[in-house]
Design a protein around this motif. Sequence first.
Motif, PDB file in Angstrom:
ATOM      1  N   ILE A   1      67.717  11.999  69.358  1.00 28.90           N
ATOM      2  CA  ILE A   1      66.437  12.284  70.014  1.00 28.90           C
ATOM      3  C   ILE A   1      65.834  10.956  70.455  1.00 28.90           C
ATOM      4  O   ILE A   1      65.641  10.052  69.643  1.00 28.90           O
ATOM      5  N   VAL A   2      65.563  10.850  71.765  1.00 27.19           N
ATOM      6  CA  VAL A   2      65.069   9.587  72.322  1.00 27.19           C
ATOM      7  C   VAL A   2      63.640   9.703  72.858  1.00 27.19           C
ATOM      8  O   VAL A   2      63.042   8.703  73.236  1.00 27.19           O
ATOM      9  N   GLY A   3      63.093  10.907  72.887  1.00 27.85           N
ATOM     10  CA  GLY A   3      61.718  11.102  73.335  1.00 27.85           C
ATOM     11  C   GLY A   3      61.309  12.544  73.156  1.00 27.85           C
ATOM     12  O   GLY A   3      62.155  13.426  73.008  1.00 27.85           O
ATOM     13  N   PHE A   4      59.996  12.769  73.146  1.00 26.18           N
ATOM     14  CA  PHE A   4      59.476  14.129  73.040  1.00 26.18           C
ATOM     15  C   PHE A   4      58.095  14.202  73.662  1.00 26.18           C
ATOM     16  O   PHE A   4      57.419  13.188  73.843  1.00 26.18           O
ATOM     17  N   GLY A   5      57.702  15.413  73.971  1.00 23.47           N
ATOM     18  CA  GLY A   5      56.376  15.638  74.510  1.00 23.47           C
ATOM     19  C   GLY A   5      55.936  17.057  74.215  1.00 23.47           C
ATOM     20  O   GLY A   5      56.746  17.915  73.853  1.00 23.47           O
ATOM     21  N   SER A   6      54.663  17.290  74.377  1.00 24.28           N
ATOM     22  CA  SER A   6      54.106  18.607  74.144  1.00 24.28           C
ATOM     23  C   SER A   6      52.781  18.709  74.880  1.00 24.28           C
ATOM     24  O   SER A   6      52.263  17.708  75.379  1.00 24.28           O
ATOM     25  N   TYR A   7      52.263  19.900  74.937  1.00 22.61           N
ATOM     26  CA  TYR A   7      50.883  20.072  75.351  1.00 22.61           C
ATOM     27  C   TYR A   7      50.254  21.134  74.468  1.00 22.61           C
ATOM     28  O   TYR A   7      50.949  21.914  73.815  1.00 22.61           O
ATOM     29  N   GLY A   8      48.932  21.097  74.446  1.00 26.05           N
ATOM     30  CA  GLY A   8      48.196  22.048  73.628  1.00 26.05           C
ATOM     31  C   GLY A   8      46.790  22.199  74.156  1.00 26.05           C
ATOM     32  O   GLY A   8      46.453  21.722  75.247  1.00 26.05           O
ATOM     33  N   THR A   9      45.980  22.838  73.368  1.00 22.29           N
ATOM     34  CA  THR A   9      44.597  23.114  73.731  1.00 22.29           C
ATOM     35  C   THR A   9      43.864  21.816  74.054  1.00 22.29           C
ATOM     36  O   THR A   9      43.920  20.859  73.287  1.00 22.29           O
ATOM     37  N   PHE A  10      43.165  21.804  75.181  1.00 25.65           N
ATOM     38  CA  PHE A  10      42.332  20.644  75.530  1.00 25.65           C
ATOM     39  C   PHE A  10      41.052  20.662  74.707  1.00 25.65           C
ATOM     40  O   PHE A  10      40.729  19.694  74.036  1.00 25.65           O
TER      41      PHE A  10
END
Length: 169
Positions: free
Chosen positions: A69-78
């Motif tokens: 695993i070389v990177g990750f991202g996500s999104y969620g509630t602002f």
Amino acid sequence: MSYDGTTTAIRLAAETDLPGILAIYNEAVLYSSASYDLEPVSLEDRRAWYRARVDAGFPVTLAELDGQIVGFGSYGTFRAKPGYRFTVEHSLYIGSAWRGRGIGSAILADLVLRARAAGYHAMIGGVDSANQGSLRFHQAQGFVEIGRLREVGRKFDRWLDLIFVELIL
């Protein structure tokens, strides 16, 4: 995408990926202002974060290069109020050895596609003002600076300014 004859996969993370995600996140905590956490977090913390994202229907996307695993991202509630329900806030972390190779662009592109498909209207990011690389990266991806909060964070014995960037989806 490939690097030096190796192949990078962009995919949704599984709970078994959390040790790799934890290593990248804690590197950012210890050596950068990409996170305003002051101390490394535990695997249990990352598990709770992951479960909260997945249970709320939000993606955790990662880049894997030949099993690493070389990177990750996500999104969620602002923000939690119902009027903000069409806006999400994203986060993105790339291992230091892999920055500048297009991995962040691939992860962010995946997150943007998922957010559009889910019916979101805007994506926000919070970037430390000293992180010029991240600010240039976001600008290249179509994000625009929409605000600056002066001296709202403190890390490494200095005050930190937080810049909000936005992409209308």
